[in-house]
Motif scaffolding. Structure first.
Motif, PDB file in Angstrom:
ATOM      1  N   VAL A  16       0.808  -1.182  -0.179  1.00 15.74           N
ATOM      2  CA  VAL A  16      -0.121  -0.045  -0.129  1.00 15.74           C
ATOM      3  C   VAL A  16       0.760   1.087   0.114  1.00 15.74           C
ATOM      4  CG1 VAL A  16      -1.798   1.064   1.287  1.00 15.74           C
ATOM      5  CG2 VAL A  16      -1.765  -1.249   1.285  1.00 15.74           C
ATOM      6  N   ASP A  17       0.526   2.262  -0.989  1.00 13.04           N
ATOM      7  CA  ASP A  17       0.952   3.578  -0.643  1.00 13.04           C
ATOM      8  C   ASP A  17       0.455   4.454   0.145  1.00 13.04           C
ATOM      9  OD1 ASP A  17       2.228   6.149  -0.990  1.00 13.04           O
ATOM     10  OD2 ASP A  17       2.296   6.040  -3.200  1.00 13.04           O
ATOM     11  N   LYS A  18       0.742   4.180   1.589  1.00 13.67           N
ATOM     12  CA  LYS A  18       0.012   4.899   2.613  1.00 13.67           C
ATOM     13  C   LYS A  18      -0.288   6.610   2.480  1.00 13.67           C
ATOM     14  CE  LYS A  18       0.423   5.900   7.646  1.00 13.67           C
ATOM     15  NZ  LYS A  18       0.030   7.251   7.247  1.00 13.67           N
ATOM     16  N   PRO A  19      -1.541   6.783   2.659  1.00 14.09           N
ATOM     17  CA  PRO A  19      -1.743   8.411   2.673  1.00 14.09           C
ATOM     18  C   PRO A  19      -1.540   8.932   4.020  1.00 14.09           C
ATOM     19  CG  PRO A  19      -4.057   7.489   2.784  1.00 14.09           C
ATOM     20  CD  PRO A  19      -2.753   6.409   2.521  1.00 14.09           C
ATOM     21  N   THR A  51       3.769   9.312   4.566  1.00 13.54           N
ATOM     22  CA  THR A  51       3.246   8.526   3.515  1.00 13.54           C
ATOM     23  C   THR A  51       4.226   7.589   3.289  1.00 13.54           C
ATOM     24  OG1 THR A  51       4.391   9.935   1.789  1.00 13.54           O
ATOM     25  CG2 THR A  51       2.097  10.741   2.884  1.00 13.54           C
ATOM     26  N   GLY A  52       3.942   6.755   2.059  1.00 10.57           N
ATOM     27  CA  GLY A  52       4.923   5.861   1.535  1.00 10.57           C
ATOM     28  C   GLY A  52       4.477   4.268   1.744  1.00 10.57           C
ATOM     29  N   VAL A  53       5.295   3.572   1.481  1.00 11.21           N
ATOM     30  CA  VAL A  53       5.168   2.136   1.359  1.00 11.21           C
ATOM     31  C   VAL A  53       4.799   1.387   2.828  1.00 11.21           C
ATOM     32  CG1 VAL A  53       7.542   1.480   1.444  1.00 11.21           C
ATOM     33  CG2 VAL A  53       6.016  -0.306   0.590  1.00 11.21           C
ATOM     34  N   ALA A 210       7.210   1.869  -2.805  1.00  6.85           N
ATOM     35  CA  ALA A 210       6.186   2.576  -2.567  1.00  6.85           C
ATOM     36  C   ALA A 210       5.656   2.944  -4.021  1.00  6.85           C
ATOM     37  CB  ALA A 210       6.475   4.198  -1.995  1.00  6.85           C
ATOM     38  N   SER A 211       6.347   2.817  -4.963  1.00 10.70           N
ATOM     39  CA  SER A 211       5.888   3.075  -6.552  1.00 10.70           C
ATOM     40  C   SER A 211       5.143   2.336  -6.922  1.00 10.70           C
ATOM     41  CB  SER A 211       7.230   3.360  -7.351  1.00 10.70           C
ATOM     42  OG  SER A 211       8.111   2.144  -7.252  1.00 10.70           O
ATOM     43  N   ASN A 212       5.305   0.954  -6.565  1.00 13.83           N
ATOM     44  CA  ASN A 212       4.313  -0.426  -6.944  1.00 13.83           C
ATOM     45  C   ASN A 212       3.172  -0.590  -5.882  1.00 13.83           C
ATOM     46  OD1 ASN A 212       6.325  -0.984  -8.848  1.00 13.83           O
ATOM     47  ND2 ASN A 212       7.658  -2.069  -7.575  1.00 13.83           N
ATOM     48  N   GLY A 213       3.088   0.453  -5.142  1.00 11.61           N
ATOM     49  CA  GLY A 213       1.834  -0.002  -3.654  1.00 11.61           C
ATOM     50  C   GLY A 213       0.579   0.782  -4.789  1.00 11.61           C
ATOM     51  N   LEU A 214      -0.566  -0.027  -4.227  1.00 12.18           N
ATOM     52  CA  LEU A 214      -1.857   0.575  -4.368  1.00 12.18           C
ATOM     53  C   LEU A 214      -2.252   1.898  -3.435  1.00 12.18           C
ATOM     54  CD1 LEU A 214      -3.601  -2.896  -4.767  1.00 12.18           C
ATOM     55  CD2 LEU A 214      -3.017  -1.187  -6.838  1.00 12.18           C
ATOM     56  N   THR A 215      -2.728   2.782  -4.058  1.00 14.64           N
ATOM     57  CA  THR A 215      -3.383   3.499  -3.036  1.00 14.64           C
ATOM     58  C   THR A 215      -4.647   3.088  -2.385  1.00 14.64           C
ATOM     59  OG1 THR A 215      -4.951   4.665  -4.839  1.00 14.64           O
ATOM     60  CG2 THR A 215      -2.751   5.458  -4.567  1.00 14.64           C
TER      61      THR A 215
END
Length: 303
Positions: A16-19, A51-53, A210-215
């Motif tokens: 997950v790309d955490k907000p 934020t981030g992975v 993070a670049s491969n994570g889902l929002t």
């Protein structure tokens, strides 16, 4: 009798790309709901405003969480000079100010002292336990604590940009237990100008980026659908830093029952930690001894 947790027996990782604005636990709960997963956990807490992975382990992958927690991680963060806060980030109350601003060269020189094996004092508002109670709970009550310094390995810490005199952009690669807020606080102290974290993003953690994570928005849109299942990564990614050994059929049967099992010798020595697979499926993690893997964790994967 304990109530049995409902949900699907699914195992693997969802990145997950955490907000900003959510706790790591809230993100895990959202993922568990979206996948209707029986069991989920995360590998390394991120502050609510960070934020981030955030790698979410599902099912049997939760047994590999310690290996991701121990892995190197990379952060990009902004330090705000001239202000110290009680939380060491922008969410806290300003407790000290300074008109002094460091030069780029001052910052670069100071960063050398934060690389390698260092001792770091966690923030007052942190999850470390003091006499059995979380530090942040005591801090919220106005108590100021003496928190013992802890060892941290910092592989790299560099200045990447200087948007203005008040701020600096930094990147850090570090090991387990690092507090970026402490780095900003201590850097400000060393430079004589105070400092705190303005923004923080975890770029990667072990094998997860993070670049491969889902929002969270994407996860909500795909919730309870096969499309979301397609984003689940294999359990064994959590074991990327350990060598893999292949089992014999007889060894696999023994390992499944928690007993030492015969493995085909590989690039390991006596006593090394490794993981074993059979026909492409992970079976166990353990110590290699005299041709056998002695398991410490066994994976009970369903088809």
């Amino acid at each position: 009798m304990a109530r049995r947790r409902k949900g699907r027996d699914i195992s693997g990782w969802l990145v997950v790309d955490k907000p900003a604005g959510l706790t790591s636990t809230a993100v895990v709960n959202k993922v568990r709901w979206a996948l209707d997963a029986k069991k989920a956990g995360h590998a390394g807490t991120l502050d609510p405003e960070a934020t981030g992975v955030l790698a979410v382990a599902l099912g049997e992958a939760t047994k590999t969480v310690p290996y991701i927690t121990d892995a190197l991680k990379a952060y990009r963060f902004t330090v705000r000079f001239g202000q110290a806060t009680n939380t060491d980030d922008a969410e806290g109350e300003v407790i000290a100010t300074s008109d002094l601003r460091p030069s780029d060269e001052d910052i670069k020189e100071a960063l050398h002292g934060f690389v390698g094996d260092i001792m770091q004092v966690p923030p007052q508002f942190s999850a470390v336990k003091i006499d059995g109670e979380r530090a942040y709970k005591r801090a919220r009550d106005g108590e100021e604590m003496d928190i013992a310094a802890r060892p941290l390995w910092v592989e790299e810490l560099v200045l990447t940009d200087r948007p203005d005199a008040d701020t600096a952009e930094l990147e850090m690669i570090c090991g387990k237990g690092g507090y970026v807020r402490s780095i900003a606080r201590d850097l400000g102290k060393l430079l004589g100008c105070h400092g705190h974290v303005l923004r923080l993003r975890r770029v990667w953690s072990g094998p997860f980026e993070a670049s491969n994570g889902l929002t969270l928005e994407a996860i909500e849109q795909m919730a309870r659908t096969p499309e979301l299942d397609e984003h689940i990564l294999p359990l064994e990614l959590g074991l990327a830093d350990l060598p893999e050994l292949h089992c014999t059929a007889q060894g696999a049967a023994r390992l499944r029952n928690g007993n030492p099992g015969m493995v085909i010798p590989g690039n390991v020595e006596y006593g090394d930690e490794a993981w074993a697979s059979f026909e492409g499926r992970p079976l166990a993690v353990g110590r290699y001894k005299a041709g056998e893997l002695h398991p410490s964790r066994v994976f009970n994967l369903t088809d």
